[in-house]
Scaffold this motif. Structure first.
Motif, PDB file in Angstrom:
ATOM      1  N   TRP A  58      -6.621  -3.527  -0.871  1.00  0.00           N
ATOM      2  CA  TRP A  58      -6.695  -4.025   0.102  1.00  0.00           C
ATOM      3  C   TRP A  58      -7.108  -3.355   1.767  1.00  0.00           C
ATOM      4  O   TRP A  58      -6.511  -4.452   2.774  1.00  0.00           O
ATOM      5  CB  TRP A  58      -5.605  -5.450   0.110  1.00  0.00           C
ATOM      6  CG  TRP A  58      -5.771  -5.937  -1.037  1.00  0.00           C
ATOM      7  CD1 TRP A  58      -5.559  -5.616  -2.366  1.00  0.00           C
ATOM      8  CD2 TRP A  58      -6.814  -7.162  -1.240  1.00  0.00           C
ATOM      9  NE1 TRP A  58      -4.678  -6.717  -3.503  1.00  0.00           N
ATOM     10  CE2 TRP A  58      -6.165  -7.741  -2.871  1.00  0.00           C
ATOM     11  CE3 TRP A  58      -7.078  -8.099  -0.217  1.00  0.00           C
ATOM     12  CZ2 TRP A  58      -6.812  -8.974  -3.874  1.00  0.00           C
ATOM     13  CZ3 TRP A  58      -8.413  -8.977  -1.252  1.00  0.00           C
ATOM     14  CH2 TRP A  58      -7.524  -9.189  -2.693  1.00  0.00           C
TER      15      TRP A  58
ATOM     16  N   ARG B 173     -14.264  -8.079 -16.986  1.00  0.00           N
ATOM     17  CA  ARG B 173     -12.029  -8.563 -16.798  1.00  0.00           C
ATOM     18  C   ARG B 173     -11.943  -7.432 -18.222  1.00  0.00           C
ATOM     19  O   ARG B 173     -12.301  -7.234 -18.586  1.00  0.00           O
ATOM     20  CB  ARG B 173     -11.573  -9.699 -16.162  1.00  0.00           C
ATOM     21  CG  ARG B 173     -12.555 -10.142 -15.308  1.00  0.00           C
ATOM     22  CD  ARG B 173     -11.668 -11.943 -15.053  1.00  0.00           C
ATOM     23  NE  ARG B 173     -11.949 -12.341 -16.596  1.00  0.00           N
ATOM     24  CZ  ARG B 173     -12.134 -13.772 -16.498  1.00  0.00           C
ATOM     25  NH1 ARG B 173     -10.622 -14.043 -15.905  1.00  0.00           N
ATOM     26  NH2 ARG B 173     -12.616 -14.341 -17.445  1.00  0.00           N
TER      27      ARG B 173
ATOM     28  N   ILE C 273      -8.095  -7.158 -17.182  1.00  0.00           N
ATOM     29  CA  ILE C 273      -6.632  -7.269 -17.287  1.00  0.00           C
ATOM     30  C   ILE C 273      -6.658  -7.973 -17.690  1.00  0.00           C
ATOM     31  O   ILE C 273      -5.345  -8.586 -18.726  1.00  0.00           O
ATOM     32  CB  ILE C 273      -5.941  -7.373 -15.115  1.00  0.00           C
ATOM     33  CG1 ILE C 273      -6.618  -6.073 -14.453  1.00  0.00           C
ATOM     34  CG2 ILE C 273      -4.523  -7.466 -15.717  1.00  0.00           C
ATOM     35  CD1 ILE C 273      -6.800  -5.812 -13.067  1.00  0.00           C
TER      36      ILE C 273
ATOM     37  N   LEU D  62     -13.244  -6.380 -13.527  1.00  0.00           N
ATOM     38  CA  LEU D  62     -13.989  -7.147 -12.888  1.00  0.00           C
ATOM     39  C   LEU D  62     -13.238  -8.284 -11.687  1.00  0.00           C
ATOM     40  O   LEU D  62     -13.954  -8.123 -11.379  1.00  0.00           O
ATOM     41  CB  LEU D  62     -14.922  -8.379 -13.827  1.00  0.00           C
ATOM     42  CG  LEU D  62     -15.785  -9.059 -12.743  1.00  0.00           C
ATOM     43  CD1 LEU D  62     -17.144  -8.023 -12.064  1.00  0.00           C
ATOM     44  CD2 LEU D  62     -16.620 -10.325 -13.662  1.00  0.00           C
ATOM     45  N   ASP D  63     -11.878  -7.727 -12.023  1.00  0.00           N
ATOM     46  CA  ASP D  63     -11.027  -8.774 -11.174  1.00  0.00           C
ATOM     47  C   ASP D  63     -11.094  -8.441  -9.532  1.00  0.00           C
ATOM     48  O   ASP D  63     -10.785  -8.192  -8.528  1.00  0.00           O
ATOM     49  CB  ASP D  63      -9.959  -8.196 -11.859  1.00  0.00           C
ATOM     50  CG  ASP D  63      -9.374  -9.715 -13.103  1.00  0.00           C
ATOM     51  OD1 ASP D  63     -10.010 -10.365 -11.854  1.00  0.00           O
ATOM     52  OD2 ASP D  63      -9.061  -9.516 -13.749  1.00  0.00           O
ATOM     53  N   TYR D  64     -10.754  -6.091  -9.675  1.00  0.00           N
ATOM     54  CA  TYR D  64     -11.508  -5.876  -8.394  1.00  0.00           C
ATOM     55  C   TYR D  64     -12.790  -4.540  -8.391  1.00  0.00           C
ATOM     56  O   TYR D  64     -13.111  -4.489  -7.338  1.00  0.00           O
ATOM     57  CB  TYR D  64      -9.990  -4.933  -8.684  1.00  0.00           C
ATOM     58  CG  TYR D  64      -9.015  -5.396  -8.394  1.00  0.00           C
ATOM     59  CD1 TYR D  64      -8.659  -5.617  -7.993  1.00  0.00           C
ATOM     60  CD2 TYR D  64      -7.842  -5.797  -9.724  1.00  0.00           C
ATOM     61  CE1 TYR D  64      -7.216  -6.163  -7.074  1.00  0.00           C
ATOM     62  CE2 TYR D  64      -6.431  -5.953  -9.174  1.00  0.00           C
ATOM     63  CZ  TYR D  64      -6.555  -6.749  -8.251  1.00  0.00           C
ATOM     64  OH  TYR D  64      -5.204  -6.894  -8.285  1.00  0.00           O
TER      65      TYR D  64
ATOM     66  N   ALA E  66     -16.357  -2.860  -8.263  1.00  0.00           N
ATOM     67  CA  ALA E  66     -17.154  -3.660  -8.059  1.00  0.00           C
ATOM     68  C   ALA E  66     -18.783  -2.709  -9.151  1.00  0.00           C
ATOM     69  O   ALA E  66     -20.030  -3.668  -8.972  1.00  0.00           O
ATOM     70  CB  ALA E  66     -18.101  -2.990  -6.470  1.00  0.00           C
ATOM     71  N   LEU E  67     -18.420  -2.469 -10.046  1.00  0.00           N
ATOM     72  CA  LEU E  67     -19.393  -1.652 -11.266  1.00  0.00           C
ATOM     73  C   LEU E  67     -18.623  -2.003 -12.457  1.00  0.00           C
ATOM     74  O   LEU E  67     -19.646  -2.421 -13.621  1.00  0.00           O
ATOM     75  CB  LEU E  67     -18.969  -0.095 -11.086  1.00  0.00           C
ATOM     76  CG  LEU E  67     -18.990   0.422  -9.981  1.00  0.00           C
ATOM     77  CD1 LEU E  67     -18.817   2.347 -10.284  1.00  0.00           C
ATOM     78  CD2 LEU E  67     -20.637   0.725  -9.867  1.00  0.00           C
TER      79      LEU E  67
ATOM     80  N   GLN F  27     -15.291  -2.071  -2.626  1.00  0.00           N
ATOM     81  CA  GLN F  27     -15.178  -2.834  -4.307  1.00  0.00           C
ATOM     82  C   GLN F  27     -15.489  -3.321  -4.031  1.00  0.00           C
ATOM     83  O   GLN F  27     -15.998  -3.832  -2.501  1.00  0.00           O
ATOM     84  CB  GLN F  27     -13.323  -2.593  -5.113  1.00  0.00           C
ATOM     85  CG  GLN F  27     -12.723  -1.166  -4.948  1.00  0.00           C
ATOM     86  CD  GLN F  27     -13.888  -0.833  -6.453  1.00  0.00           C
ATOM     87  OE1 GLN F  27     -15.409  -1.258  -6.799  1.00  0.00           O
ATOM     88  NE2 GLN F  27     -13.108  -0.530  -7.064  1.00  0.00           N
ATOM     89  N   LEU F  28     -15.047  -4.652  -4.553  1.00  0.00           N
ATOM     90  CA  LEU F  28     -15.406  -6.258  -4.049  1.00  0.00           C
ATOM     91  C   LEU F  28     -15.062  -7.579  -3.503  1.00  0.00           C
ATOM     92  O   LEU F  28     -15.598  -8.230  -2.712  1.00  0.00           O
ATOM     93  CB  LEU F  28     -15.074  -7.762  -5.808  1.00  0.00           C
ATOM     94  CG  LEU F  28     -15.296  -6.989  -7.629  1.00  0.00           C
ATOM     95  CD1 LEU F  28     -15.190  -8.162  -8.182  1.00  0.00           C
ATOM     96  CD2 LEU F  28     -17.298  -7.036  -6.712  1.00  0.00           C
ATOM     97  N   HIS F  29     -13.631  -7.316  -2.627  1.00  0.00           N
ATOM     98  CA  HIS F  29     -12.209  -7.766  -2.543  1.00  0.00           C
ATOM     99  C   HIS F  29     -12.249  -6.992  -1.465  1.00  0.00           C
ATOM    100  O   HIS F  29     -12.245  -8.125   0.033  1.00  0.00           O
ATOM    101  CB  HIS F  29     -11.618  -8.463  -3.146  1.00  0.00           C
ATOM    102  CG  HIS F  29     -11.413  -8.474  -4.381  1.00  0.00           C
ATOM    103  ND1 HIS F  29     -11.659 -10.502  -4.401  1.00  0.00           N
ATOM    104  CD2 HIS F  29     -10.543  -8.524  -5.424  1.00  0.00           C
ATOM    105  CE1 HIS F  29     -11.571 -10.322  -5.569  1.00  0.00           C
ATOM    106  NE2 HIS F  29     -11.328  -9.269  -6.267  1.00  0.00           N
ATOM    107  N   ALA F  30     -12.627  -6.192  -0.669  1.00  0.00           N
ATOM    108  CA  ALA F  30     -12.368  -5.072   0.298  1.00  0.00           C
ATOM    109  C   ALA F  30     -12.552  -4.087   0.400  1.00  0.00           C
ATOM    110  O   ALA F  30     -12.889  -2.787  -1.536  1.00  0.00           O
ATOM    111  CB  ALA F  30     -10.662  -5.227   0.179  1.00  0.00           C
TER     112      ALA F  30
END
Ligand code: SF4
Lengths: 556, 98
Positions: free
Chosen positions: A95, A427, A429, A418-420, A422-423, A48-51
């Motif tokens: 994560w 946002r 949340i 969009l906080d997590y 990738a697609l 995903q975005l962060h991990a």
């Protein structure tokens, strides 16, 4: 609940060993990302975005307390102290390190859990009514059939590379709480005139880019034919599903393009060749699976009414919670409890490690060790003696999980957005949080009444926006977030896709727009008994459009 | 202006290419390419790191300089560079706050 037999346990262990080896080889550089990607997806590992993100299957949303404690342990030890419960009754960790995933999967296997088939073009986790086995209006528990489907569909050689992913949901009550008509196959367990169990079979529902309500192709399928008939459907789909175009590959498009009648005819023809052979379920096998789902021994607790009555007088907040989050059980001394994961201003569906542990303790003490995950991203205690409701409530207050908003406007479904994700385009949340805060007043929420608000961060619709009474879809326009509002959707036995009401709203306008929609409903409803959806169906979009855009139209 | 970003293979951590200093865990340290030649250099470094199984999801992203700080043009990349907007205690933003 179902317990793994030796075969299940060996299979899951073997899969952990296999994937552990694959991860090791990837980390050692022996296999490339192109080679590894399909392997990790088969085991629920996304990037995903962060991990990385690990999606763990919770079959038909049923957990025991040992399993919930293990999820808490994983959150604490390998993740950042929380997990996210999804609209498919699964849990996601946001994560985890790739290098830790083998250890996580081994921990999961020790409590009979895994992440297999939580991704990819296969049959995904089979979902079911979260009040299964407890609801007063249920004909029979749908979970044994969900379990039979799970066993049949797990690494099914013929159905592991379908044109696209495939989702099945089962409900055992007339009132559909499992959103079966939004699934590739929806099964409604019921009895015929002779009192025999069987299914109404719906096919071709789905959300995403092209939302469709499933079509009923059979009114009554005797239970013993469940697998042969499902096989017939999957075969027709596997053969004719559009593999040439990802966006047209779901069965809903095939059913739509073929026509319901012709599709049903093809299924029946395929079925004629399969029926009454090895896929027929022997009565003894159905009974054996059913036995796993035998309800706990619910002793008579007639003091419940008196205890609840007194506690209500004593505490208004307890009374509010009972009115909103407690539903009738098939046994009068008992109740089913919704634990809201929608605290005001919180991220929908998130629970911390210590909350999960505390819920497990509560379930052990008061709820026969059973927990459910609902597709509405809440937790459920299916069997609680009414006499214990106050104790359960007090324990939930301690861990800040006693928000009395089940079914109200702040009981929002929201995808990670969009906080997590990738697609994502926008946002989800943050929008949910702001709306939740705006409508924080319980008095106001209850005056508004039942209202299902659902938010997705892109057209994939994981947040079920198409079938929200109010749906919000995040899109990206000129590099900024924009939110489209749909009205009039529903995911119950009268499933409908909502209609887009007009131009979208920016992040700083969307909460006001939702408030305008709600105020318009309040101004136009006949009385409090007419809920938002009924009012919308009576009124149509006109007054809502006028309220949202009237000024603009006049100005133009 | 562009910077090169990726996720680290072993743990998925979002990282940015910082030239001779390798891959950085915060965007502030990234090397900024101001022209085609610079972009080509970044791309080559990304390809090499990918082939070497250090990183995945390699991408050149648009950035601008705001008060001397690197700021991605797209919100998606701003969230990647900071962390979830609903949890300021998580992601890179948690480090700067500490
Ligand atoms: S709806 Fe889109 S943004 Fe939301 S979780 Fe699904 S794919 Fe991600």
């Amino acid at each position: 609940m179902y317990r793994y037999d030796e075969f299940d346990q060996d299979f899951v262990k073997a899969r952990v060993a296999e994937f552990t080896d694959q991860v090791e080889r990837r980390l050692a550089g022996e296999i490339t990302e192109e080679q590894f990607r399909p392997l990790r997806l088969m085991n629920g590992v996304y990037l995903q975005l962060h991990a990385y993100m690990l999606r763990i299957a919770i079959p038909y949303g049923t957990l025991n307390t040992g399993q919930l404690r293990m999820l808490a342990h994983i959150a604490r030890r390998y993740d950042k102290g929380y997990g996210h419960f999804t609209t498919r009754q699964n849990i996601q960790f946001n994560w985890p390190a790739l290098s830790d995933i083998p250890a996580i999967l081994a921990d999961l296997a020790s409590v009979e859990m895994h992440a297999i088939q939580t991704s990819g073009n296969c049959i995904r986790n089979v979902t079911a009514d979260h009040f299964a086995g407890a609801a007063a209006d249920e004909v029979a528990d749908p979970r044994p059939y969900a379990e039979i489907l799970r066993q049949w569909s797990s690494v099914h050689p013929e159905f592991s590379y379908l044109p696209r992913k495939f989702k099945i949901a089962v409900t055992g009550a007339e009132r559909d709480r499992a959103a079966i008509q939004t699934h590739d196959i929806g099964l409604h367990l019921k009895k015929n005139a002779e009192g025999e169990l069987g299914f109404a079979v719906y096919v071709g529902g789905g959300q995403g880019r092209t939302p469709m309500v499933a079509k009923k192709i059979r009114d009554f399928l005797p239970e013993k034919h469940l697998l042969s008939y499902a096989t017939a459907i999957l075969r027709v789909y596997n053969l004719y599903g559009r593999r040439d175009n990802k966006y047209k590959a779901r069965i809903k498009i095939l059913v739509h393009e073929t026509g319901t009648e012709e599709f049903a005819r093809q299924v029946e023809a395929e079925w004629a060749a399969l029926k009454d052979q090895e896929l027929t379920l022997p009565e003894a096998d159905i009974a054996a699976i059913n036995a796993y789902f035998a309800p706990p021994a619910l002793a008579a607790r007639p003091e419940g009414d008196e205890v609840v009555k007194l506690a209500r007088l004593d505490s208004k907040s307890f009374a509010d919670w009972v009115d909103q989050n407690v539903i009738t059980h098939r046994r009068p001394d008992y109740a089913a409890v919704t634990i809201s994961l929608k605290g005001i201003g919180e991220a929908p569906g998130d629970a911390s490690d210590s909350q999960m542990e505390a819920v497990a303790d509560i379930a052990d003490q008061y709820a026969f060790g059973e927990i459910r995950v609902s597709h509405e991203q809440n937790l459920i205690l299916p069997h609680v003696a009414r006499a214990d409701l106050k104790a359960v409530y007090d324990a939930l207050v301690e861990i800040e999980l006693a928000t009395p908003n089940s079914g109200l406007i702040t009981d929002i479904i929201a995808c990670p957005g969009l906080d997590y994700c990738a697609l994502a385009n926008a946002r989800s949340i943050s929008v949910a949080q702001e709306i939740s805060r705006r409508f924080a007043s319980l008095e106001r929420q209850r005056d508004i009444g039942e209202l299902k608000l659902k938010i997705s961060g892109c057209i994939n619709a994981c947040g079920h926006h198409h079938v929200g009474h109010i749906g919000i879809l995040g899109v990206e326009k000129k590099g900024a977030e924009l939110y489209q509002v749909t009205l009039g959707g529903s995911a119950d036995e009268h499933t409908a896709v909502g209609e887009i009401i007009g131009r979208g709203f920016g992040p700083d306008e969307i909460t006001d727009a939702i408030e305008t929609v709600v105020e318009t409903y309040l101004a136009h409803r006949l009385d409090r008994s007419e809920n938002f959806l009924d009012a919308y169906r009576r009124l149509g979009p006109a007054p809502f459009k006028e309220a949202l855009y009237g000024g603009e139209a006049k100005a133009a | 202006m562009k910077v090169l970003t990726a996720n680290r293979l072993t743990d998925g951590e979002a990282i940015w290419y910082a030239g001779a200093r390798g891959w950085a865990e915060t965007i502030a340290e990234a090397d900024v390419a101001g022209d085609k030649a610079g972009e080509a250099e970044l791309e080559a470094a990304g390809k090499a790191a990918f082939a070497n199984n250090e990183v995945v999801d390699v991408e050149l992203i648009d950035v601008e300089l705001v008060d001397g700080l690197i700021r991605p043009v797209r919100l998606r990349e701003r969230i990647r560079a900071a962390g979830p907007t609903n949890r300021l205690d998580l992601g890179k933003q948690a480090r700067t706050a500490a």
